[in-house]
Design a protein around this motif. Structure first.
Motif, PDB file in Angstrom:
ATOM      1  N   LYS A  81       0.826  -1.212   0.000  1.00  0.00           N
ATOM      2  CA  LYS A  81       0.000   0.000   0.000  1.00  0.00           C
ATOM      3  C   LYS A  81       0.852   1.251   0.000  1.00  0.00           C
ATOM      4  O   LYS A  81       1.960   1.258   0.517  1.00  0.00           O
ATOM      5  N   ASN A  82       0.292   2.323  -0.561  1.00  0.00           N
ATOM      6  CA  ASN A  82       0.987   3.611  -0.561  1.00  0.00           C
ATOM      7  C   ASN A  82       1.074   4.164   0.856  1.00  0.00           C
ATOM      8  O   ASN A  82       0.288   3.816   1.729  1.00  0.00           O
ATOM      9  N   GLU A  83       2.013   5.080   1.059  1.00  0.00           N
ATOM     10  CA  GLU A  83       2.273   5.628   2.391  1.00  0.00           C
ATOM     11  C   GLU A  83       1.112   6.432   2.945  1.00  0.00           C
ATOM     12  O   GLU A  83       0.911   6.499   4.152  1.00  0.00           O
ATOM     13  N   ILE A  84       0.365   7.074   2.055  1.00  0.00           N
ATOM     14  CA  ILE A  84      -0.697   7.963   2.535  1.00  0.00           C
ATOM     15  C   ILE A  84      -1.779   7.144   3.235  1.00  0.00           C
ATOM     16  O   ILE A  84      -2.167   7.436   4.369  1.00  0.00           O
ATOM     17  N   THR A  85      -2.223   6.087   2.587  1.00  0.00           N
ATOM     18  CA  THR A  85      -3.234   5.233   3.200  1.00  0.00           C
ATOM     19  C   THR A  85      -2.696   4.609   4.485  1.00  0.00           C
ATOM     20  O   THR A  85      -3.384   4.588   5.513  1.00  0.00           O
ATOM     21  N   VAL A  89      -4.378   5.121   8.190  1.00  0.00           N
ATOM     22  CA  VAL A  89      -4.925   3.988   8.942  1.00  0.00           C
ATOM     23  C   VAL A  89      -4.323   3.922  10.334  1.00  0.00           C
ATOM     24  O   VAL A  89      -5.029   3.746  11.331  1.00  0.00           O
ATOM     25  N   GLY A 117     -13.234   9.374  10.139  1.00  0.00           N
ATOM     26  CA  GLY A 117     -12.482   8.149   9.891  1.00  0.00           C
ATOM     27  C   GLY A 117     -12.139   7.884   8.432  1.00  0.00           C
ATOM     28  O   GLY A 117     -11.515   6.879   8.125  1.00  0.00           O
ATOM     29  N   ILE A 118     -12.544   8.764   7.499  1.00  0.00           N
ATOM     30  CA  ILE A 118     -12.191   8.539   6.096  1.00  0.00           C
ATOM     31  C   ILE A 118     -11.260   9.657   5.627  1.00  0.00           C
ATOM     32  O   ILE A 118     -11.462  10.822   5.965  1.00  0.00           O
ATOM     33  N   VAL A 119     -10.299   9.273   4.793  1.00  0.00           N
ATOM     34  CA  VAL A 119      -9.430  10.280   4.180  1.00  0.00           C
ATOM     35  C   VAL A 119     -10.278  11.066   3.191  1.00  0.00           C
ATOM     36  O   VAL A 119     -10.908  10.499   2.303  1.00  0.00           O
ATOM     37  N   THR A 120     -10.340  12.386   3.344  1.00  0.00           N
ATOM     38  CA  THR A 120     -11.125  13.168   2.389  1.00  0.00           C
ATOM     39  C   THR A 120     -10.221  13.984   1.477  1.00  0.00           C
ATOM     40  O   THR A 120     -10.655  14.444   0.439  1.00  0.00           O
ATOM     41  N   PHE A 122      -5.733  14.870   0.588  1.00  0.00           N
ATOM     42  CA  PHE A 122      -4.333  14.731   0.990  1.00  0.00           C
ATOM     43  C   PHE A 122      -3.475  15.524   0.024  1.00  0.00           C
ATOM     44  O   PHE A 122      -3.937  15.918  -1.051  1.00  0.00           O
ATOM     45  N   LEU A 255      -3.289  -2.928   7.722  1.00  0.00           N
ATOM     46  CA  LEU A 255      -3.921  -3.179   6.426  1.00  0.00           C
ATOM     47  C   LEU A 255      -3.840  -4.664   6.053  1.00  0.00           C
ATOM     48  O   LEU A 255      -4.778  -5.211   5.485  1.00  0.00           O
ATOM     49  N   GLU A 258      -6.485  -6.432   8.021  1.00  0.00           N
ATOM     50  CA  GLU A 258      -7.804  -6.160   7.462  1.00  0.00           C
ATOM     51  C   GLU A 258      -8.033  -6.958   6.182  1.00  0.00           C
ATOM     52  O   GLU A 258      -9.063  -7.599   5.996  1.00  0.00           O
ATOM     53  N   GLU A 259      -7.027  -6.932   5.318  1.00  0.00           N
ATOM     54  CA  GLU A 259      -7.127  -7.610   4.025  1.00  0.00           C
ATOM     55  C   GLU A 259      -7.389  -9.107   4.209  1.00  0.00           C
ATOM     56  O   GLU A 259      -8.271  -9.680   3.589  1.00  0.00           O
ATOM     57  N   ILE A 262     -10.823 -10.018   5.530  1.00  0.00           N
ATOM     58  CA  ILE A 262     -11.913  -9.945   4.564  1.00  0.00           C
ATOM     59  C   ILE A 262     -11.819 -11.073   3.547  1.00  0.00           C
ATOM     60  O   ILE A 262     -12.795 -11.743   3.249  1.00  0.00           O
TER      61      ILE A 262
ATOM     62  N   GLU B 346      -2.645   5.960  -6.289  1.00  0.00           N
ATOM     63  CA  GLU B 346      -3.092   4.856  -5.436  1.00  0.00           C
ATOM     64  C   GLU B 346      -3.810   5.398  -4.210  1.00  0.00           C
ATOM     65  O   GLU B 346      -4.862   4.897  -3.814  1.00  0.00           O
ATOM     66  N   LEU B 351      -8.830   6.624  -1.317  1.00  0.00           N
ATOM     67  CA  LEU B 351      -9.708   7.635  -0.722  1.00  0.00           C
ATOM     68  C   LEU B 351     -11.114   7.521  -1.328  1.00  0.00           C
ATOM     69  O   LEU B 351     -12.116   7.473  -0.616  1.00  0.00           O
ATOM     70  N   ARG B 354     -12.970   4.230  -0.346  1.00  0.00           N
ATOM     71  CA  ARG B 354     -13.459   4.227   1.026  1.00  0.00           C
ATOM     72  C   ARG B 354     -14.655   5.161   1.171  1.00  0.00           C
ATOM     73  O   ARG B 354     -15.620   4.848   1.853  1.00  0.00           O
TER      74      ARG B 354
END
Lengths: 318, 370
Positions: A81-85, A89, A117-120, A122, A255, A258-259, A262, B346, B351, B354
């Motif tokens: 995963k990318n660093e932002i996500t 998290v 709780g959600i990234v809106t 960045f 992550l 979580e992955e 699921i 990505e 974003l 989600r």
């Protein structure tokens, strides 16, 4: 005991954490990448294996950071995963109501806006790396101060000088100019902290709605001078989580958990035995078209396990 | 001997080649912009000029090497410096010792005589006006076919079962359209191409996000200049809709403004009532329209230092807030690295995914949310 492994391979540091099912950090390593990601990952995993309690089984593994694909194929990651996500998290894991994450690493800085709780939104630094960890490192070594004391020294100053922070080269000239005029070191360092924060807020943070709680993570969050400059500039309390320097790796581990939760798959993690394998990297220029892509390859025991850098699928490993 | 060339913009070169050949010109095909093109362009243009100037300069130098001596390009009206690039290119090329002839098409609606004169220059066969109109009509149909097929790939790629299948089929069917000559053949090739693409096995269950792409025309239309962003997004499971295609843009700028064009202008009005040059106003208008059509997000592409898009970007911050639609901007030039772009894309897709899954009316909450 079931545990999850998270690896964050960044430009400056490689971080490896192991987290148990409840989200508690069992081991956390912060290592310098020193331009040798493969060796660092192997050394880090060896150390991690040594630190883990006897009965631990890794049942999930995630990688992040600029070296995420390399680390991913080496260890057999379940998520890459990318660093932002990853940072979002982990921030939400420690402080669920967090609304803003400031992250400053070795070569990039980001701001992440989170609502409910959600990234809106960045942003990442785009054209310039002024104000990231590498520059602070470089200045600390030029001044002969251990980077760990940098922040404390800044806090002793009551009269920061104004440093031009837009570009690191000009910032350095300006610092030298101020030092030759006789300003005390602590004021110059504090001025540098303020300049970097100003630059960050004007570039990366431009147009973003910064609301509390604000979390500050990444390697630079260890620097009390920068943290305090943020506090003054934003007039808000800045939270630095206890594992601020390995938050990306924690995010990767979360992550992965979580992955797998699921998808109900079992992990692809190859085990700590990979620290004993021989890895080799090489690169070549593709001659397929005038783009002349630089292709990098990684070999595990003479077998290609990953290739990057192509702009077309010619070199993809299926 | 006159050898004619023109800028490379996506797949449109297939049409221009046919049209110029029909009028009796020998054509030098511009190669797809590569690293070499960029190097040549960057060496011979001012650093702070925007990306299209550099990339076109590189293309011209490459085609001149191949023997071209006549360059056909578009001019432009309105306050964007790209309208002057044809003249600047000419001056630089002449300075470099390449005495090329530049044929610059201005919008015919505003400059009808320029259009007629230019067509005359490019008509060594001396075709009748009726014959020329026939040729243009046929070329127009081919351009439409190319655009329609490209649009289909944007819908199919994010749903494909076998990664890379769409791109592979697309490359194949483009050749079919390329070979088609008469209007009948073009229509048949287009139909066959669309059927072939439709036969690609797809996953109907997959959660596909919809992203609109807005921005400056050249970086939108030439995949080599935007690091193939549409393909990258398709591979990340995103259906893209580009706000601009050559056919749409040409229609807006030749005879009269289209309904679509006027709708965009209208939508942008509360935020930007003026034409600020380039496609700044379109970027704003289209973002609003995408939001009204329930798109998940918008990506703005702009050449580095592009003033109209910088203005648009600043306004898009408010649009994004007012219409609750995430917007990501990329400024592109020769310094742009693919790794940085991939990371941002990505993260943006994460974003959007989600956000979509958390929407109150969504039943897919059990799926992977990050």
């Amino acid at each position: 005991m079931k545990a999850y492994l998270g690896i964050d391979v960044g430009s400056v540091s490689t971080n490896i954490v192991v987290q148990n099912e409840a989200g508690k950090i069992i081991t956390g390593l912060y290592l310098r990448t020193r331009g040798r990601p493969v060796e660092t990952i192997q050394a880090g995993l060896k150390e991690t294996a040594r630190l883990l309690p006897e009965n631990t089984t890794i049942c999930g593994c995630g990688t992040t950071g600029s070296g995420r694909y390399l680390a991913g194929v080496m260890v057999g990651a379940d998520v890459i995963k990318n660093e932002i996500t990853a940072h979002a998290v982990s921030a939400a894991h420690f402080v669920p109501e967090v609304q803003t994450v400031l992250e400053i690493g070795g070569q990039d800085s980001k701001i992440i806006i989170i609502r409910d709780g959600i990234v809106t939104d960045f942003a990442m630094n785009t054209v310039c790396a002024a104000g990231t960890g590498s520059f602070l490192d470089q200045q600390a070594s030029r001044l002969g101060i251990p980077i760990t004391d940098f922040g404390e020294l800044a806090l002793q100053s009551n009269n920061p000088v104004r440093i031009a922070g837009r570009c690191t080269v000009f910032a350095e000239s300006d610092m030298i100019h101020k030092q030759q005029m006789g300003h005390p070191l602590k004021d110059i360092i504090n001025g540098l902290c303020e300049a970097l924060v100003r630059n960050y807020l004007n570039n990366v943070g431009k147009g973003k709605d910064i609301l509390p709680p604000v979390m500050f993570q990444g390697g630079v969050a260890a620097n009390a001078g920068i943290r305090s400059a943020f506090q003054r500039a934003l007039d808000m309390e800045i939270l630095v989580p206890p594992h601020h320097d390995v938050m990306g790796a924690i995010g990767a581990a979360l992550l992965a958990r979580e992955e797998l939760g699921i998808s109900k798959r079992s992990t692809r993690f190859k085990g700590f035995a990979i620290t004993e394998l021989a890895y080799q990297t090489s690169s070549f220029e593709c001659d397929g078209c005038p783009n002349a892509c630089e292709i990098a390859e990684i070999y595990e025991e003479n077998r290609v396990i990953g290739r990057w850098g192509a702009r077309c699928p010619r070199w993809d490993i299926v | 001997m006159r050898k004619v060339t023109f800028p490379h913009m996506g797949e449109s070169y297939r049409t221009f080649k046919m049209l110029l050949n029909d009028l009796g010109n020998e054509v030098i095909l511009p190669p797809r912009p590569s690293r070499r093109t960029l190097n040549l362009g960057v060496q011979n243009t001012p650093e702070f000029a925007c990306f299209p100037l550099k990339i076109l300069m590189g293309t011209y130098l490459e085609t001149i090497e191949m023997g071209a001596n006549v360059i056909v390009t578009s001019g432009g009206v309105g306050p964007c410096r790209a309208g002057l690039y044809a003249e600047l290119h000419k001056k630089i090329l002449h300075d470099l010792g390449h005495p090329v002839e530049m044929i610059v098409f201005e919008p015919p609606r505003l400059y009808p005589f320029n259009f007629i004169r230019n067509v005359y220059k490019l008509n060594p066969c001396r075709l009748s006006i009726k014959a020329i109109i026939e040729c243009i009509k046929r070329a127009w149909r081919k351009l439409q076919a190319l655009d329609n097929v490209e649009k289909a790939t944007h819908i199919i790629r994010p749903r494909e079962l076998k990664p890379g299948a769409t791109t592979k089929t697309y490359k194949k069917v483009l050749e079919w359209i390329d070979k088609a000559y008469t209007t009948r053949e073009i229509i048949d090739a287009e139909t066959a191409a669309l059927i072939e693409l439709d036969n690609i096995p797809r996953d109907p269950e997959r959660l596909v996000l919809k992203v609109g792409i807005v921005g400056e025309i050249y970086v939108l239309l030439e995949p080599a200049s935007n690091l193939e962003i549409e393909e990258t997004l398709g591979n990340l499971g995103v259906e893209v809709e580009r706000s601009m295609f050559l056919t749409g843009w040409t229609r807006d700028n030749t005879w009269k403004e289209t309904v679509e064009g006027l709708t965009v202008k209208d939508a942008a009005k509360p935020y930007l009532p003026e034409l600020i040059g380039g496609h700044g106003r379109d970027s704003i208008g289209n973002t609003i329209l995408y939001s009204k059509r329930n798109f998940d997000g918008v990506i703005q592409l702009a050449p580095f230092t592009c003033i109209p898009e910088i203005v648009a970007r600043t306004i898009l911050t408010s649009v994004s807030r007012d219409y609750n639609i995430p917007v990501l901007t990329f400024f592109l030039d020769e310094q742009t690295g693919k790794a940085g772009m991939t990371t941002r894309l990505e993260a943006f897709v994460d974003l959007l995914r989600r956000k979509k899954l958390q929407a109150p009316d969504n039943k897919l909450l059990t799926a992977s949310t990050f």
